[in-house]
Enzyme design. Sequence first.
Site, short mmCIF file in Angstrom:
data_model
loop_
_atom_site.label_atom_id
_atom_site.label_comp_id
_atom_site.label_asym_id
_atom_site.label_seq_id
_atom_site.Cartn_x
_atom_site.Cartn_y
_atom_site.Cartn_z
CD GLU A 1 82.99 30.22 87.86
OE1 GLU A 1 83.76 31.14 87.52
OE2 GLU A 1 82.33 29.54 87.03
CB ILE B 1 78.61 43.47 72.94
CG1 ILE B 1 78.16 42.03 73.21
CG2 ILE B 1 79.36 44.02 74.16
CD1 ILE B 1 79.31 41.06 73.43
CD GLU C 1 80.69 46.71 62.24
OE1 GLU C 1 81.11 45.79 61.53
OE2 GLU C 1 80.64 46.65 63.49
N GLY D 1 83.55 41.07 69.33
CA GLY D 1 83.17 39.66 69.43
C GLY D 1 83.82 38.97 70.61
CG HIS E 1 42.87 47.04 72.69
ND1 HIS E 1 43.65 47.56 71.69
CD2 HIS E 1 42.06 48.05 73.10
CE1 HIS E 1 43.34 48.83 71.50
NE2 HIS E 1 42.37 49.15 72.35
#
Length: 463
Positions: A35, A187, A206, A270, A442
């Site tokens: 990592e 996001i 957008e 994205g 319920h």
Amino acid sequence: MKEITCKLLVIGAGPGGYTCAIRAGQLGVDTVIVEAERAGGTCLNIGCIPSKALIHAAEEYDNLSHMVGLRNPLGISIESPKLDLARAVAWKDGIVARLNSGVLALLAKARVKIVHGRARFRDGKTVEVETETGIQVIRAQAVVIATGSEPIELPGLAFGGSVISSTEALSLATVPGKLVVVGAGYIGMELGTAFAKIGSKVTFVEEKAQILPQYDADLVAPVARRLTALDVRVLTSARAKGLSDDGLLVEDAAGSEQRLATDKVLVAVGRRPRSKGLGLDELDLDHAGPFLRIDEHCRTSMRGVYAIGDMTGEPMLAHRAMAQGELVAEIVAGKRRTWDKRCIAAVCFTDPEIVAVGLSPGEARAQGYDIRVGQFPFSANGRAMTVGRDDGFVRVVARSDTNLVLGVQAVGIAVSELSAAFSLAIEMGARLEDIAATIHAHPTRSEGFQEAAMKALGHALHI
């Protein structure tokens, strides 16, 4: 350094990577994980977890703000609330640190060796890792690429200064007075809505004709109404062209331009695979666009090299990566496994939340199914009324010949918690009769699921 050899090498300790390594360790596989930053990856450190913490803080602040004065319907009156964003961010960071430590402890418990540094392939079995103390060479029988993804930059809107990605948005010390969010996908919508609740004047830009274009219009409508109530401005069919001296330049579908004054520009259009510097050019791997192509066993085109998570394309979801990681670990350990999932739930933590599992009505018809659809509004659900938010609905899509459930969607407060029930129904091959005959507690929102199935069968009780 002395060379390390192992049976399984996992590159990336995000949700997919650490799940793969932990499961492999449990199965007695000699495993090493590499990592470059912090265990937990994007999701834990700068994505899913911290964003939900910020969304919760914003929701709490917004709820308190509506209790100011004597006209609150609950009869609760308070003084005007104040938000210390830096303190909220510190609380969020504490959650992240706790979970990060938990991942490291789980890896250690599974006897997984952790190497901190940046990995680069020499060949399909050998990786060199740039650590603080020098180059560490690791040779493995099998390698899993689980390096995740990173935010996409736009031309003219490179990250830095007033232009931020979701990463920087989660660590702001003060609330921006004016915030423009470029991209109204999940996001951008999640974070933009949160900032609107804590005081930012938010504008969405957008490019598509609808916010949240990955969802159908019926699911998006309650979210759009909530944005109007929050005084959020939405520009659809619009494109951000770049910064100017007095704001962000935006062009609409007709070619007209306007400038939006702003303190910060959050670009959320994205994500792309994180592969820079990984040395993939040293390997002979097939691609599907920017993503690595894999088969039903998560195998790439090169023997002994697997790929999971965001590196393999949509849906780019942490829970998909985790399921893939577990699958690969068991395959490496000698078990027979294949990817045979019927559905993967997608959850959007907007206000209200959206859950989509399986096929929507439009998708089902496009695949040639003759369907029946049952939809039940939360305005007829007792639990929704008692918490003061009854907007939204549950919708069930099923084959008309067999009543086999093909998809379930919902929009409403806290519907993310229903996602497991929706997914389980499809994975288990449930029919409308199965859901309708299951006793749902319920008063809960889950009753909407039962009622939607009943509606599709033609005998809903409460509408």
